[in-house]
Write a protein that holds these residues in place. Structure first.
Motif, mmCIF file in Angstrom:
data_model
loop_
_atom_site.group_PDB
_atom_site.id
_atom_site.type_symbol
_atom_site.label_atom_id
_atom_site.label_comp_id
_atom_site.label_asym_id
_atom_site.label_seq_id
_atom_site.Cartn_x
_atom_site.Cartn_y
_atom_site.Cartn_z
ATOM 1 N N VAL A 22 17.500 97.804 50.396
ATOM 2 C CA VAL A 22 16.164 98.315 50.717
ATOM 3 C C VAL A 22 15.244 97.163 51.106
ATOM 4 C CG1 VAL A 22 14.113 99.446 49.771
ATOM 5 C CG2 VAL A 22 16.389 100.359 49.266
ATOM 6 N N ALA A 23 15.317 96.051 50.348
ATOM 7 C CA ALA A 23 14.473 94.891 50.652
ATOM 8 C C ALA A 23 14.773 94.338 52.038
ATOM 9 C CB ALA A 23 14.679 93.810 49.592
ATOM 10 N N VAL A 24 16.042 94.276 52.404
ATOM 11 C CA VAL A 24 16.430 93.760 53.725
ATOM 12 C C VAL A 24 15.835 94.632 54.826
ATOM 13 C CG1 VAL A 24 18.379 93.429 55.302
ATOM 14 C CG2 VAL A 24 18.523 92.607 52.945
ATOM 15 N N VAL A 25 15.919 95.943 54.659
ATOM 16 C CA VAL A 25 15.387 96.851 55.677
ATOM 17 C C VAL A 25 13.875 96.690 55.805
ATOM 18 C CG1 VAL A 25 14.992 99.272 56.235
ATOM 19 C CG2 VAL A 25 17.254 98.519 55.496
ATOM 20 N N LEU A 26 13.173 96.643 54.678
ATOM 21 C CA LEU A 26 11.712 96.499 54.723
ATOM 22 C C LEU A 26 11.307 95.167 55.350
ATOM 23 C CD1 LEU A 26 10.754 97.967 51.229
ATOM 24 C CD2 LEU A 26 10.537 99.067 53.472
ATOM 25 N N LEU A 27 11.975 94.103 54.941
ATOM 26 C CA LEU A 27 11.647 92.786 55.484
ATOM 27 C C LEU A 27 12.020 92.689 56.961
ATOM 28 C CD1 LEU A 27 12.752 90.555 52.475
ATOM 29 C CD2 LEU A 27 10.417 90.907 53.288
ATOM 30 N N ALA A 28 13.056 93.415 57.373
ATOM 31 C CA ALA A 28 13.434 93.406 58.790
ATOM 32 C C ALA A 28 12.344 94.023 59.648
ATOM 33 C CB ALA A 28 14.758 94.149 58.986
ATOM 34 N N PHE A 29 11.695 95.067 59.145
ATOM 35 C CA PHE A 29 10.583 95.648 59.895
ATOM 36 C C PHE A 29 9.452 94.636 60.055
ATOM 37 C CE2 PHE A 29 12.385 99.893 58.843
ATOM 38 C CZ PHE A 29 12.352 100.428 60.122
ATOM 39 N N VAL A 30 9.212 93.837 59.018
ATOM 40 C CA VAL A 30 8.167 92.811 59.095
ATOM 41 C C VAL A 30 8.553 91.733 60.106
ATOM 42 C CG1 VAL A 30 6.931 91.021 57.814
ATOM 43 C CG2 VAL A 30 7.418 93.216 56.722
ATOM 44 N N THR A 31 9.798 91.286 60.045
ATOM 45 C CA THR A 31 10.201 90.191 60.925
ATOM 46 C C THR A 31 10.311 90.621 62.385
ATOM 47 O OG1 THR A 31 12.521 90.621 60.335
ATOM 48 C CG2 THR A 31 11.375 88.868 59.137
ATOM 49 N N THR A 32 10.584 91.896 62.644
ATOM 50 C CA THR A 32 10.583 92.327 64.046
ATOM 51 C C THR A 32 9.178 92.237 64.634
ATOM 52 O OG1 THR A 32 10.435 94.631 63.301
ATOM 53 C CG2 THR A 32 12.597 93.831 63.958
ATOM 54 N N ALA A 33 8.166 92.508 63.815
ATOM 55 C CA ALA A 33 6.780 92.318 64.275
ATOM 56 C C ALA A 33 6.509 90.841 64.524
ATOM 57 C CB ALA A 33 5.801 92.874 63.248
ATOM 58 N N MET A 34 7.050 89.978 63.659
ATOM 59 C CA MET A 34 6.917 88.535 63.866
ATOM 60 C C MET A 34 7.588 88.125 65.179
ATOM 61 S SD MET A 34 7.861 87.029 60.107
ATOM 62 C CE MET A 34 6.938 87.443 58.623
ATOM 63 N N SER A 35 8.772 88.666 65.408
ATOM 64 C CA SER A 35 9.508 88.341 66.626
ATOM 65 C C SER A 35 8.732 88.777 67.860
ATOM 66 C CB SER A 35 10.879 89.026 66.590
ATOM 67 O OG SER A 35 11.575 88.830 67.797
ATOM 68 N N VAL A 73 19.069 90.875 60.181
ATOM 69 C CA VAL A 73 17.690 90.546 60.555
ATOM 70 C C VAL A 73 17.650 89.856 61.915
ATOM 71 C CG1 VAL A 73 15.646 89.200 59.914
ATOM 72 C CG2 VAL A 73 16.949 90.415 58.152
ATOM 73 N N ALA A 74 18.571 88.933 62.165
ATOM 74 C CA ALA A 74 18.579 88.214 63.437
ATOM 75 C C ALA A 74 18.845 89.164 64.604
ATOM 76 C CB ALA A 74 19.631 87.100 63.415
ATOM 77 N N VAL A 75 19.768 90.103 64.438
ATOM 78 C CA VAL A 75 20.036 91.086 65.498
ATOM 79 C C VAL A 75 18.795 91.937 65.742
ATOM 80 C CG1 VAL A 75 21.356 93.144 66.102
ATOM 81 C CG2 VAL A 75 22.532 91.150 65.172
ATOM 82 N N ALA A 76 18.158 92.402 64.665
ATOM 83 C CA ALA A 76 16.952 93.228 64.814
ATOM 84 C C ALA A 76 15.855 92.467 65.550
ATOM 85 C CB ALA A 76 16.458 93.680 63.437
ATOM 86 N N CYS A 77 15.657 91.196 65.177
ATOM 87 C CA CYS A 77 14.609 90.399 65.813
ATOM 88 C C CYS A 77 14.966 90.048 67.253
ATOM 89 C CB CYS A 77 14.364 89.127 65.002
ATOM 90 S SG CYS A 77 13.589 89.423 63.403
ATOM 91 N N GLY A 78 16.242 89.749 67.502
ATOM 92 C CA GLY A 78 16.659 89.447 68.865
ATOM 93 C C GLY A 78 16.476 90.632 69.784
ATOM 94 N N LEU A 79 16.899 91.812 69.312
ATOM 95 C CA LEU A 79 16.739 93.012 70.124
ATOM 96 C C LEU A 79 15.258 93.336 70.311
ATOM 97 C CD1 LEU A 79 18.407 95.236 71.535
ATOM 98 C CD2 LEU A 79 18.030 96.637 69.503
ATOM 99 N N ALA A 80 14.454 93.121 69.274
ATOM 100 C CA ALA A 80 13.013 93.380 69.385
ATOM 101 C C ALA A 80 12.388 92.531 70.474
ATOM 102 C CB ALA A 80 12.333 93.117 68.040
ATOM 103 N N GLY A 81 12.774 91.267 70.534
ATOM 104 C CA GLY A 81 12.238 90.409 71.581
ATOM 105 C C GLY A 81 12.596 90.908 72.961
#
Length: 572
Positions: free
Chosen positions: A333-346, A387-395
């Motif tokens: 759950v923590a990974v999913v929540l933090l991934a949403f935050v980091t995609t905004a960062m990305s 997290v890296a895949v989520a952020c990479g795709l977000a970019g």
């Protein structure tokens, strides 16, 4: 516009031929991106290249609009950043001896989980970054302008395929037949891998990145190799082996510091606005001036699903996928929540700088999770990978949305295209990485190895222990300070961390671009302004097409050689 005409509009942009062309291109670009990221420790954005290729092939089949080409290149480029997210994290597990626990199934789950999170997060934050704050997203803007300016025809096609073919033949001569050496002008300097990497692909990376960024990259290489290793060891300050540990730690610190500075300088001050934008999107409030419906609703056929509800469903599925990787429920759950935050960062980082330090965001979440939970080391790589895949795709998604905003493309068509390309890219990238590790073995990944895997090596080092904590702390502070001063700390850190021969070769590629630009400028100086601008634009486009073709040709052939090796091994 009523709902029916809106659906007709986006469906006219997401066409059957566009999906076919996009998927074929996605397979090729994803495979070459995985190979490039592992081989060179770098991954240039493929968006402009994909835009040119998409328009070229669509025009071969008849009339094509820029919006159809825009959606097609969205499909085509989607898998590249998925491959980057995997390549920048997962090989670190192989370096630490977990090859038996990280196979195709685990990589596919990581890639699909990150893809799902990236897609949903970008649907939610689209309005804030594209409409409300209207960030620059330089790569997306460049793709839009390329599509507007390019009359893709025979000349573009000849340049593209000729450069791909030549680079592919050269890769066969070097890697399969051994007819040409891998390294040129190598010198026996203790602690320094001096030489020129005999790789047109590496030259192309320097050519495409070019300018100030490569200058800082090379400055970092000079500082690390001839300042710290050569001069420091000659002065008796430390042994060569200790100097190499200092260099590795300093490079990691610089890259991590730059990533933290992105968060502190560019994202934290905007958090209130981001949250307001996300809430507005999730509640379906506000209007979208560019007709982008993905922020308010995700459209599949005739079914409209509220973005917030859809996000919860996908998040729950990803939590189960993380648990399938062996992560405890709370950690999942923590990974999913933090991934949403980091995609905004990305998204913020890509929008303002054009840089997406996806593996840094993965490291941040990895460190946060490991601070409060007991997780096996191999599972930390899964966390960083998701997290890296989520952020990479977000970019990539946000850059595509920017191009669509400029061209007037319906973002529902783009989002659906991104979903197609992202899922396909997840499968292809996992398969390619599995083929490479089967062909070359896990020992082929790491600094000074067949696949340098620089970013994954950073993750592995952070998981296993930092060689020199003082050097890391110094690099961390310097990375933050340099980024705060507006200087490219990430590129400096990359130069410090990578083997010298790679940085040197990239610098030669950038120098080649500078020389070509100077020659072209001198030849067109006496021409009328309009003609001079036209020739300059044609020259710039030719450079991008040829360099991208060289990069794609060598990397694609590298993947083919690896797959042939795997098949031959199985047959034996």
């Amino acid at each position: 516009m009523d709902k029916t005409s809106g659906r007709a509009s986006w469906r006219g942009q997401l066409t059957a031929r566009g999906v076919v062309i996009g998927c074929i291109g996605c397979v090729i670009i994803t495979a070459s991106s995985a190979y490039t990221a592992l081989k060179l420790g770098a991954l240039p954005w493929p968006i402009v290249f994909a835009a040119i290729v998409s328009l070229f092939f669509l025009k071969l089949l008849g009339n094509a609009s820029l919006n159809e080409a825009n959606v097609t290149h969205t499909i085509m480029s989607a898998g590249a950043m998925v491959a980057g997210g995997l390549a920048f994290t997962i090989p670190g597990a192989w370096m630490l001896g977990y090859a038996d626990e990280v196979g195709f199934a685990q990589m596919l789950v990581v890639a699909l989980a990150g893809t799902g999170l990236g897609l949903v997060a970008t649907a939610i934050i689209h309005r804030h970054f594209i409409v409300d704050t209207n960030l620059e997203f330089p790569m997306g803007a460049s793709a839009a302008q390329t599509l507007r300016a390019t009359e893709a025809g025979g000349k573009t096609g000849r340049r593209l395929f000729a450069s791909m073919g030549l680079a592919g033949v050269y890769a066969v001569l070097r890697d399969a037949l051994g007819a040409v050496p891998t390294m040129l002008a190598a010198l026996p300097i203790p602690g320094v891998s001096f030489g020129i990497y005999n790789s047109p692909m590496m030259l192309s990376v320097g050519f495409l990145v070019g300018g100030v960024a490569v200058a800082w990259w090379f400055a970092g290489a000079l500082l690390a190799n001839f300042g710290i290793v050569v001069a420091g060891s000659a002065a008796g300050l430390w042994a060569v082996d200790a100097a190499q540990g200092i260099v590795k730690s300093l490079g990691m610190g610089l890259m991590m510091g730059a990533g933290l500075a992105v968060v502190a300088k560019d994202i934290v001050p905007q958090l209130a606005d981001i949250v307001r934008g996300v809430r507005g999107a999730g509640n379906g409030t506000g209007s979208d001036s560019d007709g982008a419906g993905a922020a308010e609703s995700l459209v599949t056929g005739s079914v409209h699903t509220d973005a917030g509800t859809f996000a919860v469903i996908v998040a729950a599925i990803v939590v189960l996928m993380c648990m399938g990787l062996g992560l405890p429920p709370v950690v999942s759950v923590a990974v999913v929540l933090l991934a949403f935050v980091t995609t905004a960062m990305s998204a913020q980082s890509c929008g303002q700088t054009g840089i997406d330090p996806m593996e840094i965001f993965g490291l941040i979440v990895l460190l946060l999770v490991s601070a409060f939970a007991q997780v096996r080391k191999v599972q930390l790589f899964f966390i960083a990978g998701v997290v890296a895949v989520a952020c990479g795709l977000a970019g990539d998604v946000m850059n595509d949305f920017k191009a669509g905003s400029i061209l007037g493309t319906d973002s529902r068509a783009q989002w659906l295209g991104q979903a197609i390309g992202g899922v396909l890219g997840a499968v292809v990238s996992a398969a390619v990485m599995m083929a490479l590790v089967e062909a070359y073995g896990p020992d082929a990944f790491g600094l000074g190895k067949e696949f340098v895997s620089a970013q994954a090596s950073v993750v592995a080092t952070m998981v296993s222990g930092i060689p020199s904590v003082p050097a890391f702390v110094i690099g961390l502070a310097a990375g933050i300070a340099l980024y705060w001063a507006g200087l490219p700390a990430m590129m400096l850190g990359l130069g410090v961390y990578l083997p010298f021969y790679m940085s040197f070769t990239a610098a030669l590629g950038a120098a080649l671009k500078w020389a070509i630009d100077r020659v072209r400028a001198s030849r067109t100086a006496s021409l009328p302004a309009d003609e001079r601008a036209a020739r300059d634009a044609d020259g710039q486009e030719a450079g991008v097409v040829i360099a991208s073709g060289v990069l794609g040709g060598e990397s694609i052939v590298g993947v083919i050689i690896a797959m042939v090796s795997v098949i031959a091994g199985l047959a034996a």
